[in-house]
Design an enzyme around this catalytic site. Structure first.
Site, PDB file in Angstrom:
ATOM      1  N   LYS A 181       0.831  -1.196   0.000  1.00 20.46           N
ATOM      2  CA  LYS A 181       0.000   0.000   0.000  1.00 20.46           C
ATOM      3  C   LYS A 181       0.866   1.248   0.000  1.00 20.46           C
ATOM      4  O   LYS A 181       0.472   2.291  -0.444  1.00 20.46           O
ATOM      5  CB  LYS A 181      -0.813   0.085   1.292  1.00 20.46           C
ATOM      6  CG  LYS A 181      -1.924  -0.896   1.409  1.00 20.46           C
ATOM      7  CD  LYS A 181      -2.701  -0.569   2.671  1.00 20.46           C
ATOM      8  CE  LYS A 181      -3.771  -1.625   2.891  1.00 20.46           C
ATOM      9  NZ  LYS A 181      -4.688  -1.301   3.941  1.00 20.46           N
TER      10      LYS A 181
HETATM   11  N1  GLU Z   1     -11.705  -1.085   5.755  1.00 20.34           N
HETATM   12  C1  GLU Z   1     -11.198  -2.308   5.271  1.00 20.34           C
HETATM   13  C2  GLU Z   1      -9.932  -2.074   4.496  1.00 20.34           C
HETATM   14  O1  GLU Z   1      -9.662  -0.959   4.076  1.00 20.34           O
HETATM   15  C3  GLU Z   1     -12.179  -3.023   4.350  1.00 20.34           C
HETATM   16  C4  GLU Z   1     -13.008  -3.965   5.069  1.00 20.34           C
HETATM   17  C5  GLU Z   1     -14.018  -4.725   4.259  1.00 20.34           C
HETATM   18  O2  GLU Z   1     -14.124  -4.530   3.041  1.00 20.34           O
HETATM   19  O3  GLU Z   1     -14.726  -5.477   4.894  1.00 20.34           O
HETATM   20  O4  GLU Z   1      -9.190  -2.992   4.273  1.00 20.34           O
END
Ligand code: GLU
Length: 473
Positions: A239
């Site tokens: 990332k």
């Molecule tokens: N907020 C989570 C992330 O950015 C995603 C969670 C989900 O899609 O359930 O990895």
């Protein structure tokens, strides 16, 4: 109706992996005439920032992945989470855990010593001697102690989990803030999400979430875990690497439709077809065609796909983009060749709009210097001699169109008994400062008569000591 969501955490910019997840969720909704929801998962107050949220929204907007609902923010839903926690506590599905960080650390150490998976030993599950609302505690979910879970994933197929492998995960931290595994369930339920599409790195969370749904008596959504993306070095795309940032690709001059095309191909395919418009993707995309194994991202392939999309784009659209890029390079877009013509010439040769703008520079600004290697090779005695022979002929030419220019250069080369390149290359360096440009007749016509004659004169003056000595203009 199909309802999907993209739920980024604003702890970094939108990168290729996140954008691919967003794309698959968006495509699944669009293909089925459903709705696509955007939710900002910002419960981690320490790592989330509004600046990252803005860049994520900007990147989604640029990609054209518009949401039908949202953006919703978890930070604005605290009341709903508290109410659901109360309910879980009241119904015996959650409990307060007073174990201190030190005790948890000891528990971990003991488990590791026994060669067991470190996990919470549930010592507060039956109530704690330290109970009392004012003492620091977390809330834990009462995960079922036995039994098995079977989840039919739309990409990975049947997945089985034993409850005895799962621990009583924390749903609220000591400061009362809710955790991801809890908020995601409450939100997906409240937002009536039918299909949770997310990266395979979340697979371990899924059984925990499914148990929570069951405790709350809510119907579980369908799941689709999409494969991880690896770089050409076979390591997962991180990332944090700036070269995976979506807005970085925008700034470098990739087209949003090319990026969508490339992202779609990371884990999904349709026969051998390589190029897709967003409309085709919507029509052809099926979750069932998403592969299980990791996908590989190759920046060279993206460049190739971008080039194909540049070729298919309207020149008006590309011109508008080029204008902005030229201004950013401190060039006046009105002081050069007609933009549409320039775009036609450059898009055949370059992979990104950034490269096109850089290559366009020579049509707006006289070269400040001649590239040393090119000058040594082409602006030497014989090159300059050829240019001197050419200068009066060019000056006499008034039909400054590519065919007439080509004819004149050919005729001159023949008369000088040299190959076309022996004339074209010195001319190119004299006009553009380097030996690389579109075909010489096109370069001449794009530059225009006045600029060409001025630049040629200057090159002859600068590079020819004899003329300088003689005081030539
Ligand atoms: N907020 C989570 C992330 O950015 C995603 C969670 C989900 O899609 O359930 O990895």
């Amino acid at each position: 109706m199909i309802r999907t969501r993209f739920a980024p955490s604003p702890t970094g910019p939108l990168h290729l992996g996140g954008a691919r997840t967003a794309l698959f969720s968006w495509l699944h909704a669009r293909h089925h005439g459903g709705r696509f929801i955007l939710r900002i998962e910002d419960t981690d107050r320490q790592r989330s920032t509004t600046a990252f949220e803005s860049t994520i929204l900007e990147a989604l907007q640029w990609l054209g992945l518009h949401a039908d609902e949202g953006p919703f923010r978890q930070s604005e839903r605290g009341e709903r989470y508290r109410e659901t926690m109360e309910r879980l506590l009241a119904e015996g599905h959650a409990y307060r855990c007073y174990c201190t960080p030190g005790e948890l650390e000891q528990m971990r150490a003991r488990a590791i010593q026994r060669d067991e998976k470190p996990r919470y030993d549930r010592s507060c599950r039956q109530g704690s001697a330290r109970a009392g609302n004012d003492r620091p505690h977390v809330l834990r979910f009462c995960n079922p102690l036995d039994g098995e879970l079977c989840i039919v994933d739309q990409v990975l197929g049947e997945l089985r989990y034993h409850n005895r492998e799962l621990d009583d995960f924390i749903i609220a931290r000591t400061d009362g803030s809710p955790t991801y595994n809890f908020t995601v369930v409450v939100d997906d339920m409240d937002m009536a999400v039918t299909d949770v599409i997310r990266g395979a790195d979340h697979m371990n969370n899924t059984p925990r979430q499914v148990n929570l749904y069951q405790a709350l008596g809510w119907e579980t959504p369908r799941y689709a875990h999409v494969p991880l993306i690896l770089g050409t070095d076979n390591a997962p795309l991180s990332k944090r690497r700036s070269d995976t940032d979506i807005l970085h690709h925008r700034d470098a001059g990739y087209l949003p439709e090319a990026l969508l095309n490339s992202l779609a191909r990371l884990g999904w395919s349709y026969g051998d077809q390589e190029l897709f418009t967003p409309e085709e993707l919507i029509r052809l995309f099926r979750l069932e065609r998403v592969q299980r194994s990791a996908a590989r991202f190759d920046p060279e392939k993206l460049r190739h796909i971008n080039r194909q999309h540049l070729k298919r784009s309207s020149s008006d659209k590309l011109s508008a983009d080029l204008v902005k890029r030229l201004r950013a390079l401190d060039l006046d877009p009105g002081a050069g060749p007609p933009l549409n013509r320039l775009v036609e010439v450059l898009r055949e040769r370059f992979c990104t709009l950034g490269e096109m703008a850089a290559a366009a520079e020579c049509y707006y600004r006289d070269p400040e210097h001649y590239e040393a290697a090119a000058a040594a090779r082409f602006l030497n005695n014989s090159g300059l001699e050829h240019l001197r022979a050419l200068q009066p002929r060019l000056t006499a030419l008034h039909d400054w169109q590519a065919p007439a220019l080509h004819e004149l250069l050919s005729a001159t080369a023949t008369e000088l008994r040299v190959g076309f390149g022996k004339l074209a290359q010195p001319l190119r360096v004299a006009l553009c400062g380097s030996a690389v440009s579109p075909p010489i007749d096109i370069t001449l016509s794009l530059l225009g008569r006045k600029s060409c004659l001025r630049r040629l004169q200057r090159a002859l003056q600068q590079c020819d000591p004899k003329r300088e000595e003689a005081g030539a203009p």
